[in-house]
Design a protein around this motif. Structure first.
Motif, PDB file in Angstrom:
ATOM      1  N   MET A   1      46.897  28.383  34.051  1.00  0.00           N
ATOM      2  CA  MET A   1      45.443  28.465  34.121  1.00  0.00           C
ATOM      3  C   MET A   1      44.871  28.127  32.741  1.00  0.00           C
ATOM      4  SD  MET A   1      43.274  31.720  35.390  1.00  0.00           S
ATOM      5  CE  MET A   1      41.619  31.940  34.898  1.00  0.00           C
ATOM      6  N   SER A   2      43.816  27.362  32.726  1.00  0.00           N
ATOM      7  CA  SER A   2      43.210  26.991  31.445  1.00  0.00           C
ATOM      8  C   SER A   2      42.407  28.157  30.881  1.00  0.00           C
ATOM      9  CB  SER A   2      42.321  25.763  31.629  1.00  0.00           C
ATOM     10  OG  SER A   2      41.242  26.073  32.472  1.00  0.00           O
ATOM     11  N   GLN A   3      42.116  28.063  29.601  1.00  0.00           N
ATOM     12  CA  GLN A   3      41.379  29.133  28.938  1.00  0.00           C
ATOM     13  C   GLN A   3      39.896  29.085  29.328  1.00  0.00           C
ATOM     14  OE1 GLN A   3      41.617  28.625  24.729  1.00  0.00           O
ATOM     15  NE2 GLN A   3      41.501  26.423  24.874  1.00  0.00           N
ATOM     16  N   SER A   4      39.217  30.181  29.062  1.00  0.00           N
ATOM     17  CA  SER A   4      37.801  30.270  29.393  1.00  0.00           C
ATOM     18  C   SER A   4      36.999  29.322  28.509  1.00  0.00           C
ATOM     19  CB  SER A   4      37.296  31.694  29.210  1.00  0.00           C
ATOM     20  OG  SER A   4      37.167  31.985  27.831  1.00  0.00           O
ATOM     21  N   PRO A   5      35.858  28.868  28.991  1.00  0.00           N
ATOM     22  CA  PRO A   5      35.013  28.005  28.166  1.00  0.00           C
ATOM     23  C   PRO A   5      34.616  28.673  26.845  1.00  0.00           C
ATOM     24  CG  PRO A   5      34.292  27.910  30.440  1.00  0.00           C
ATOM     25  CD  PRO A   5      35.336  28.995  30.349  1.00  0.00           C
ATOM     26  N   ALA A   6      34.344  29.981  26.870  1.00  0.00           N
ATOM     27  CA  ALA A   6      33.955  30.683  25.641  1.00  0.00           C
ATOM     28  C   ALA A   6      35.093  30.658  24.630  1.00  0.00           C
ATOM     29  CB  ALA A   6      33.548  32.118  25.956  1.00  0.00           C
ATOM     30  N   ARG A   7      36.297  30.898  25.085  1.00  0.00           N
ATOM     31  CA  ARG A   7      37.451  30.873  24.174  1.00  0.00           C
ATOM     32  C   ARG A   7      37.674  29.462  23.642  1.00  0.00           C
ATOM     33  NH1 ARG A   7      42.337  34.363  25.234  1.00  0.00           N
ATOM     34  NH2 ARG A   7      41.518  35.411  23.431  1.00  0.00           N
ATOM     35  N   GLN A   8      37.521  28.465  24.497  1.00  0.00           N
ATOM     36  CA  GLN A   8      37.687  27.082  24.059  1.00  0.00           C
ATOM     37  C   GLN A   8      36.629  26.713  23.015  1.00  0.00           C
ATOM     38  OE1 GLN A   8      37.553  24.153  27.187  1.00  0.00           O
ATOM     39  NE2 GLN A   8      38.592  22.631  25.942  1.00  0.00           N
ATOM     40  N   ARG A   9      35.375  27.096  23.272  1.00  0.00           N
ATOM     41  CA  ARG A   9      34.311  26.842  22.283  1.00  0.00           C
ATOM     42  C   ARG A   9      34.652  27.513  20.966  1.00  0.00           C
ATOM     43  NH1 ARG A   9      30.772  28.252  26.568  1.00  0.00           N
ATOM     44  NH2 ARG A   9      30.481  30.258  25.547  1.00  0.00           N
ATOM     45  N   ASP A  10      35.122  28.759  21.043  1.00  0.00           N
ATOM     46  CA  ASP A  10      35.445  29.520  19.835  1.00  0.00           C
ATOM     47  C   ASP A  10      36.572  28.849  19.049  1.00  0.00           C
ATOM     48  OD1 ASP A  10      35.037  31.752  18.096  1.00  0.00           O
ATOM     49  OD2 ASP A  10      36.852  32.660  18.918  1.00  0.00           O
ATOM     50  N   GLN A  11      37.564  28.323  19.752  1.00  0.00           N
ATOM     51  CA  GLN A  11      38.671  27.664  19.069  1.00  0.00           C
ATOM     52  C   GLN A  11      38.241  26.334  18.456  1.00  0.00           C
ATOM     53  OE1 GLN A  11      41.794  27.461  21.992  1.00  0.00           O
ATOM     54  NE2 GLN A  11      42.536  29.517  21.512  1.00  0.00           N
ATOM     55  N   LEU A  12      37.395  25.612  19.157  1.00  0.00           N
ATOM     56  CA  LEU A  12      36.977  24.293  18.677  1.00  0.00           C
ATOM     57  C   LEU A  12      35.931  24.376  17.576  1.00  0.00           C
ATOM     58  CD1 LEU A  12      36.775  22.468  22.116  1.00  0.00           C
ATOM     59  CD2 LEU A  12      38.505  22.120  20.324  1.00  0.00           C
ATOM     60  N   THR A  13      35.013  25.327  17.706  1.00  0.00           N
ATOM     61  CA  THR A  13      33.905  25.448  16.744  1.00  0.00           C
ATOM     62  C   THR A  13      33.607  26.920  16.508  1.00  0.00           C
ATOM     63  OG1 THR A  13      32.344  25.225  18.584  1.00  0.00           O
ATOM     64  CG2 THR A  13      32.836  23.222  17.320  1.00  0.00           C
ATOM     65  N   PRO A  14      34.468  27.619  15.772  1.00  0.00           N
ATOM     66  CA  PRO A  14      34.315  29.060  15.612  1.00  0.00           C
ATOM     67  C   PRO A  14      33.019  29.472  14.915  1.00  0.00           C
ATOM     68  CG  PRO A  14      36.075  28.242  14.196  1.00  0.00           C
ATOM     69  CD  PRO A  14      35.657  27.107  15.073  1.00  0.00           C
ATOM     70  N   GLY A  15      32.557  28.712  13.965  1.00  0.00           N
ATOM     71  CA  GLY A  15      31.331  29.076  13.254  1.00  0.00           C
ATOM     72  C   GLY A  15      30.111  29.101  14.160  1.00  0.00           C
ATOM     73  N   PRO A  16      29.811  27.989  14.834  1.00  0.00           N
ATOM     74  CA  PRO A  16      28.661  27.991  15.734  1.00  0.00           C
ATOM     75  C   PRO A  16      28.795  29.003  16.878  1.00  0.00           C
ATOM     76  CG  PRO A  16      29.243  25.745  15.188  1.00  0.00           C
ATOM     77  CD  PRO A  16      30.336  26.629  14.642  1.00  0.00           C
ATOM     78  N   GLU A  17      30.005  29.164  17.400  1.00  0.00           N
ATOM     79  CA  GLU A  17      30.189  30.123  18.500  1.00  0.00           C
ATOM     80  C   GLU A  17      29.850  31.533  18.033  1.00  0.00           C
ATOM     81  OE1 GLU A  17      31.038  31.597  22.310  1.00  0.00           O
ATOM     82  OE2 GLU A  17      30.764  29.527  21.660  1.00  0.00           O
ATOM     83  N   GLN A  18      30.335  31.918  16.860  1.00  0.00           N
ATOM     84  CA  GLN A  18      30.048  33.252  16.326  1.00  0.00           C
ATOM     85  C   GLN A  18      28.562  33.398  16.024  1.00  0.00           C
ATOM     86  OE1 GLN A  18      31.990  35.887  16.302  1.00  0.00           O
ATOM     87  NE2 GLN A  18      30.324  37.118  15.485  1.00  0.00           N
ATOM     88  N   ALA A  19      27.958  32.354  15.454  1.00  0.00           N
ATOM     89  CA  ALA A  19      26.522  32.390  15.156  1.00  0.00           C
ATOM     90  C   ALA A  19      25.715  32.548  16.443  1.00  0.00           C
ATOM     91  CB  ALA A  19      26.110  31.123  14.411  1.00  0.00           C
ATOM     92  N   TRP A  20      26.153  31.854  17.506  1.00  0.00           N
ATOM     93  CA  TRP A  20      25.467  31.960  18.791  1.00  0.00           C
ATOM     94  C   TRP A  20      25.544  33.393  19.324  1.00  0.00           C
ATOM     95  CZ3 TRP A  20      22.019  29.668  21.628  1.00  0.00           C
ATOM     96  CH2 TRP A  20      21.851  30.064  22.954  1.00  0.00           C
ATOM     97  N   ARG A  21      26.721  33.989  19.249  1.00  0.00           N
ATOM     98  CA  ARG A  21      26.889  35.359  19.731  1.00  0.00           C
ATOM     99  C   ARG A  21      26.017  36.334  18.950  1.00  0.00           C
ATOM    100  NH1 ARG A  21      33.433  35.553  20.543  1.00  0.00           N
ATOM    101  NH2 ARG A  21      33.508  33.976  22.174  1.00  0.00           N
ATOM    102  N   GLU A  22      25.965  36.170  17.636  1.00  0.00           N
ATOM    103  CA  GLU A  22      25.142  37.049  16.803  1.00  0.00           C
ATOM    104  C   GLU A  22      23.656  36.847  17.102  1.00  0.00           C
ATOM    105  OE1 GLU A  22      26.325  36.407  12.752  1.00  0.00           O
ATOM    106  OE2 GLU A  22      28.388  37.050  13.165  1.00  0.00           O
ATOM    107  N   PHE A  23      23.249  35.591  17.275  1.00  0.00           N
ATOM    108  CA  PHE A  23      21.860  35.284  17.617  1.00  0.00           C
ATOM    109  C   PHE A  23      21.489  35.918  18.951  1.00  0.00           C
ATOM    110  CE2 PHE A  23      18.950  32.215  19.807  1.00  0.00           C
ATOM    111  CZ  PHE A  23      17.805  32.519  19.081  1.00  0.00           C
ATOM    112  N   SER A  24      22.346  35.733  19.948  1.00  0.00           N
ATOM    113  CA  SER A  24      22.085  36.289  21.270  1.00  0.00           C
ATOM    114  C   SER A  24      21.968  37.809  21.216  1.00  0.00           C
ATOM    115  CB  SER A  24      23.197  35.877  22.245  1.00  0.00           C
ATOM    116  OG  SER A  24      22.929  36.367  23.532  1.00  0.00           O
ATOM    117  N   LYS A  25      22.880  38.436  20.494  1.00  0.00           N
ATOM    118  CA  LYS A  25      22.843  39.899  20.360  1.00  0.00           C
ATOM    119  C   LYS A  25      21.530  40.344  19.718  1.00  0.00           C
ATOM    120  CE  LYS A  25      25.290  43.839  18.462  1.00  0.00           C
ATOM    121  NZ  LYS A  25      26.334  44.324  17.590  1.00  0.00           N
ATOM    122  N   ALA A  26      21.125  39.653  18.661  1.00  0.00           N
ATOM    123  CA  ALA A  26      19.883  40.009  17.961  1.00  0.00           C
ATOM    124  C   ALA A  26      18.666  39.824  18.863  1.00  0.00           C
ATOM    125  CB  ALA A  26      19.737  39.172  16.693  1.00  0.00           C
ATOM    126  N   VAL A  27      18.642  38.745  19.616  1.00  0.00           N
ATOM    127  CA  VAL A  27      17.501  38.465  20.491  1.00  0.00           C
ATOM    128  C   VAL A  27      17.305  39.562  21.531  1.00  0.00           C
ATOM    129  CG1 VAL A  27      16.720  36.919  22.348  1.00  0.00           C
ATOM    130  CG2 VAL A  27      17.503  35.967  20.174  1.00  0.00           C
TER     131      VAL A  27
END
Length: 105
Positions: A1-27
Motif C-alpha cells: 500500500m502506498s503512503q498517505s498523501p500527507a506523509r508523501q508531501r512531508d517527505q518531499l517538502t517538509p518545510g512547507p508541509e510543517q508551515a501549512w500545519r502550523e498555519f492551519s492550527k493557528a487559523v
C-alpha cells in the motif's frame, strides 16, 4: 500500500508541509471567533469550493467543537445561497449579451 498523501508531501517538502500545519492550527485557534464558528465557516467554504476532503475533515471538527447537525446544515444552506448568488449577480452579463447580439435574419 502506498503512503498517505500527507506523509508523501512531508517527505518531499517538509518545510512547507510543517508551515501549512502550523498555519492551519493557528487559523482554527479560538480568537475573535470561537472554534465552533470557525469550523462552521470551514464547512460552508468546503461546500463552495467543492472539496470532499475538507467536508470530511471539517464536519467532524465542527461536531467536536459543539456544532449541531442543524447548525452544519444551515452552514451548508448559506454556502449554497452564496454560490447561487454569483450566478444571479452575473445575470446582467447574459442580458447585456442578449441586447447586443444580432437579431436573427
Amino acid at each position: 500500500m502506498s503512503q498517505s498523501p500527507a506523509r508523501q508531501r512531508d517527505q518531499l517538502t517538509p518545510g512547507p508541509e510543517q508551515a501549512w500545519r502550523e498555519f492551519s492550527k493557528a487559523v482554527f485557534e479560538p480568537g475573535a471567533l470561537d472554534a465552533k464558528t470557525k469550523q462552521l465557516i470551514a464547512v460552508a467554504v468546503a461546500h463552495v469550493t467543492q472539496c470532499p476532503y475538507c467536508i470530511d475533515g471539517h464536519t467532524p471538527s465542527a461536531k467536536r467543537a459543539g456544532a449541531t447537525e442543524a447548525e452544519v446544515m444551515e452552514a451548508v444552506w448559506v454556502a449554497a445561497e452564496m454560490r447561487a448568488g454569483g450566478a444571479v449577480a452575473h445575470s446582467h452579463r447574459a442580458l447585456d449579451a442578449f441586447d447586443t447580439a444580432r437579431d436573427p435574419e
